[in-house]
Design an enzyme around this catalytic site. Sequence first.
Site, PDB file in Angstrom:
ATOM      1  N   ASP A  13       0.825  -1.216   0.010  1.00  0.00           N
ATOM      2  CA  ASP A  13       0.079  -0.141  -0.101  1.00  0.00           C
ATOM      3  C   ASP A  13       0.631   1.229  -0.010  1.00  0.00           C
ATOM      4  O   ASP A  13       0.516   2.234   0.490  1.00  0.00           O
ATOM      5  CB  ASP A  13      -1.008  -0.027   1.342  1.00  0.00           C
ATOM      6  CG  ASP A  13      -1.854  -1.394   1.134  1.00  0.00           C
ATOM      7  OD1 ASP A  13      -2.289  -1.496   0.033  1.00  0.00           O
ATOM      8  OD2 ASP A  13      -2.419  -1.749   2.289  1.00  0.00           O
ATOM      9  N   GLU A  14       2.095   1.210  -0.431  1.00  0.00           N
ATOM     10  CA  GLU A  14       2.911   2.476  -0.684  1.00  0.00           C
ATOM     11  C   GLU A  14       2.445   3.460  -1.586  1.00  0.00           C
ATOM     12  O   GLU A  14       2.903   4.631  -1.726  1.00  0.00           O
ATOM     13  CB  GLU A  14       4.129   1.965  -0.852  1.00  0.00           C
ATOM     14  CG  GLU A  14       4.822   0.771   0.047  1.00  0.00           C
ATOM     15  CD  GLU A  14       4.777  -0.416  -0.382  1.00  0.00           C
ATOM     16  OE1 GLU A  14       3.768  -0.730  -1.348  1.00  0.00           O
ATOM     17  OE2 GLU A  14       5.392  -1.175   0.182  1.00  0.00           O
ATOM     18  N   LYS A  16       1.861   2.348  -5.009  1.00  0.00           N
ATOM     19  CA  LYS A  16       2.195   1.683  -6.328  1.00  0.00           C
ATOM     20  C   LYS A  16       1.275   2.021  -7.530  1.00  0.00           C
ATOM     21  O   LYS A  16       1.899   2.331  -8.641  1.00  0.00           O
ATOM     22  CB  LYS A  16       2.469   0.069  -6.268  1.00  0.00           C
ATOM     23  CG  LYS A  16       3.298  -0.351  -5.191  1.00  0.00           C
ATOM     24  CD  LYS A  16       3.665  -1.879  -5.030  1.00  0.00           C
ATOM     25  CE  LYS A  16       2.181  -2.235  -4.618  1.00  0.00           C
ATOM     26  NZ  LYS A  16       2.097  -2.052  -3.041  1.00  0.00           N
ATOM     27  N   GLY A  40      -4.493  -4.147  -3.858  1.00  0.00           N
ATOM     28  CA  GLY A  40      -5.507  -3.408  -4.002  1.00  0.00           C
ATOM     29  C   GLY A  40      -4.917  -1.818  -4.299  1.00  0.00           C
ATOM     30  O   GLY A  40      -4.151  -1.446  -3.594  1.00  0.00           O
ATOM     31  N   HIS A  41      -4.728  -1.616  -5.621  1.00  0.00           N
ATOM     32  CA  HIS A  41      -4.139  -0.694  -6.373  1.00  0.00           C
ATOM     33  C   HIS A  41      -5.125   0.664  -6.740  1.00  0.00           C
ATOM     34  O   HIS A  41      -5.765   0.555  -7.584  1.00  0.00           O
ATOM     35  CB  HIS A  41      -3.239  -1.050  -7.394  1.00  0.00           C
ATOM     36  CG  HIS A  41      -2.172  -1.939  -7.021  1.00  0.00           C
ATOM     37  ND1 HIS A  41      -1.502  -2.491  -7.882  1.00  0.00           N
ATOM     38  CD2 HIS A  41      -1.819  -2.492  -5.843  1.00  0.00           C
ATOM     39  CE1 HIS A  41      -0.440  -3.500  -7.277  1.00  0.00           C
ATOM     40  NE2 HIS A  41      -0.767  -3.510  -6.095  1.00  0.00           N
ATOM     41  N   THR A 130      -5.835 -11.614   3.636  1.00  0.00           N
ATOM     42  CA  THR A 130      -6.867 -11.160   3.080  1.00  0.00           C
ATOM     43  C   THR A 130      -8.006 -12.283   2.836  1.00  0.00           C
ATOM     44  O   THR A 130      -9.093 -11.678   2.374  1.00  0.00           O
ATOM     45  CB  THR A 130      -6.571 -10.255   1.854  1.00  0.00           C
ATOM     46  OG1 THR A 130      -6.017 -11.664   0.816  1.00  0.00           O
ATOM     47  CG2 THR A 130      -5.526  -9.409   1.794  1.00  0.00           C
ATOM     48  N   THR A 238       3.200 -12.683   2.429  1.00  0.00           N
ATOM     49  CA  THR A 238       2.202 -13.260   1.698  1.00  0.00           C
ATOM     50  C   THR A 238       3.076 -14.392   1.026  1.00  0.00           C
ATOM     51  O   THR A 238       3.967 -14.627   1.291  1.00  0.00           O
ATOM     52  CB  THR A 238       1.750 -12.256   0.562  1.00  0.00           C
ATOM     53  OG1 THR A 238       0.767 -12.948  -0.176  1.00  0.00           O
ATOM     54  CG2 THR A 238       2.932 -11.697  -0.395  1.00  0.00           C
ATOM     55  N   THR A 299      -8.856  -3.645   0.035  1.00  0.00           N
ATOM     56  CA  THR A 299      -9.111  -4.649  -0.462  1.00  0.00           C
ATOM     57  C   THR A 299     -10.136  -5.335   0.444  1.00  0.00           C
ATOM     58  O   THR A 299     -11.183  -5.730   0.280  1.00  0.00           O
ATOM     59  CB  THR A 299      -7.940  -5.943  -0.663  1.00  0.00           C
ATOM     60  OG1 THR A 299      -7.251  -5.447  -1.766  1.00  0.00           O
ATOM     61  CG2 THR A 299      -8.630  -7.068  -1.091  1.00  0.00           C
ATOM     62  N   ARG A 302     -10.042  -2.875   6.117  1.00  0.00           N
ATOM     63  CA  ARG A 302      -9.099  -2.926   7.415  1.00  0.00           C
ATOM     64  C   ARG A 302      -8.419  -1.788   7.834  1.00  0.00           C
ATOM     65  O   ARG A 302      -7.576  -1.341   6.879  1.00  0.00           O
ATOM     66  CB  ARG A 302      -8.267  -4.173   7.724  1.00  0.00           C
ATOM     67  CG  ARG A 302      -9.217  -5.437   7.645  1.00  0.00           C
ATOM     68  CD  ARG A 302      -8.174  -6.531   7.887  1.00  0.00           C
ATOM     69  NE  ARG A 302      -7.477  -6.958   6.573  1.00  0.00           N
ATOM     70  CZ  ARG A 302      -6.316  -7.757   6.559  1.00  0.00           C
ATOM     71  NH1 ARG A 302      -6.273  -8.509   7.608  1.00  0.00           N
ATOM     72  NH2 ARG A 302      -5.735  -7.862   5.580  1.00  0.00           N
ATOM     73  N   PRO A 303      -8.496  -1.188   9.005  1.00  0.00           N
ATOM     74  CA  PRO A 303      -7.596  -0.044   9.200  1.00  0.00           C
ATOM     75  C   PRO A 303      -6.160  -0.531   9.114  1.00  0.00           C
ATOM     76  O   PRO A 303      -5.635  -1.594   9.543  1.00  0.00           O
ATOM     77  CB  PRO A 303      -7.777   0.429  10.598  1.00  0.00           C
ATOM     78  CG  PRO A 303      -8.731  -0.806  11.270  1.00  0.00           C
ATOM     79  CD  PRO A 303      -9.350  -1.754  10.157  1.00  0.00           C
ATOM     80  N   LEU A 331       3.730  12.316   1.311  1.00  0.00           N
ATOM     81  CA  LEU A 331       4.680  13.408   2.297  1.00  0.00           C
ATOM     82  C   LEU A 331       3.591  14.292   3.041  1.00  0.00           C
ATOM     83  O   LEU A 331       3.519  14.587   3.945  1.00  0.00           O
ATOM     84  CB  LEU A 331       5.509  14.122   1.405  1.00  0.00           C
ATOM     85  CG  LEU A 331       6.225  15.062   2.301  1.00  0.00           C
ATOM     86  CD1 LEU A 331       7.522  14.487   2.961  1.00  0.00           C
ATOM     87  CD2 LEU A 331       7.097  16.159   1.273  1.00  0.00           C
TER      88      LEU A 331
END
Length: 425
Positions: A13-14, A16, A40-41, A130, A238, A299, A302-303, A331
């Site tokens: 989740d960066e 991408k 999830g992108h 997940t 994963t 996806t 969830r927090p 940022l």
Amino acid sequence: MPNTVLVGAQWGDEGKGKIIDVLADEADIIVRYQGGNNAGHTVTVGAEKYVLHLIPSCILHPGKHCVIGNGVVVDPVALVKELTELQARGISAEGRFHVSDRAHIVFPYHGLLDATREGNARKERKIGTTKRGIGPSYSDKASRIGLRMGDLIDPAFDDLLGVRVEEVNKVLQAMGADPVDLAQLLDAYHAAGKVLAPYIVDTTSFLDVACRANKRILFEGAQGTMLDIDFGSYPYVTSSSTTAGGACTGTGVPPQRISRVIGVIKAYTTRVGEGPFPTELHDEVGKTLSREGNEFGATTGRPRRCGWYDAVVARYSAMVNGLDFLAVTKLDVMDSLPVVKICVAYECDGVLYDTVPASIRTLERCKPVYEELPGWLTPTRDVTDLKDLPAKARAYVDRLCEVTGVKLGILSVGPKRASTLRVAL
Ligand code: GDP
Ligand code: IMO
Ligand code: MG
């Protein structure tokens, strides 16, 4: 653009999806090489928001070819749903979407095994998956009992699946779960196979032809380095090779054809699911990051757990991926913090670690050693040029790259395409 691998440098989740979307214009083909619909992108285009799980994010760019490589595990029903939803929003995949005939299939029993295993696991052994059946599907691949996308459209499919279901139902029942119904399963998978048939091809040959014609390929990683099956915080990972090496094994494109690797990294850290997270914050700062960053799983909803930037993880990621550039995201989420911290080392039992220890027991006990910098307390969202960034924000980003040992390529200060500063890429 030289052939480029883009990987997540933290726990996923960066951002991408956003960076792929920004770079997609400069590539001819974008390829997913691992993972499945656990990913999830999110891509924001104008007022529209798209969340992609299996299809590479470049699908939003007309004319670009999108490939699902052999290293991905594909839930055909979920894939058809994703294609249909895109179609309803005016995005067609026809003629430019290709799925490897070697990619393994995810079946509902994989999801059931995943969920049942998690449900039965004692608290300390839960992974927080997940529940998309990713682990069991990759297990079948490694056990050499999996079915592949080529099988989905082969006359032998019914027999192959029949044999699998017979065995799997025994396992499910022994675990206390309901068995699956073969007839129902065949109906759903025949229907999906019919829709997907035109897309299922030998993508390795397709990519080889493309390479020989000097087409530009962008490899889209899913998850992140710390979720890699070999290099991540095992067993809280994963089941695929999320790191740059996975781009070769997950597509059949040889290493000589790949010129550079970009690591996407948040200006802080998040993690969703269980497992150690040395810089995790349980205080007001953590809440601010969660709120300002809208840190909820794309996806599962969830927090996401939030914490300071972890340069130990970032350096490790630079090492195992061979990162040439960082794409630093989010940022802007830190704009309101009076003080910002960077974890430069871990301390455990009086020993200092400057890289990630292999032992999960050690990692669980590691305490972060922080460096503190002043916050910039100025909005960065509308900044479009690096020279307009507040000096303290610039100092933070510079320090973050310095302690990571990787050059800044892109700086992202908002979810939209326009909030992207192209620094060296
Ligand atoms: P991925 O799985 O790596 O593609 O990342 P996700 O899409 O799961 O999560 C990243 C989230 O942050 C998405 O909602 C993006 O729209 C959003 N995002 C990406 N870059 C930025 C940024 O620079 N600032 C902010 N505020 N949001 C961003
Ligand atoms: P993207 O591509 C963040 C995490 C799960 C869990 C662990 C194992 O959007 O960055 P799995 O279902 O894969 O067996 O779960 O991995 N996880 C992710 N976390 N982003 C993802 O994908 C993830 N995909 C899996 O939360 O901790
Ligand atoms: Mg994500």
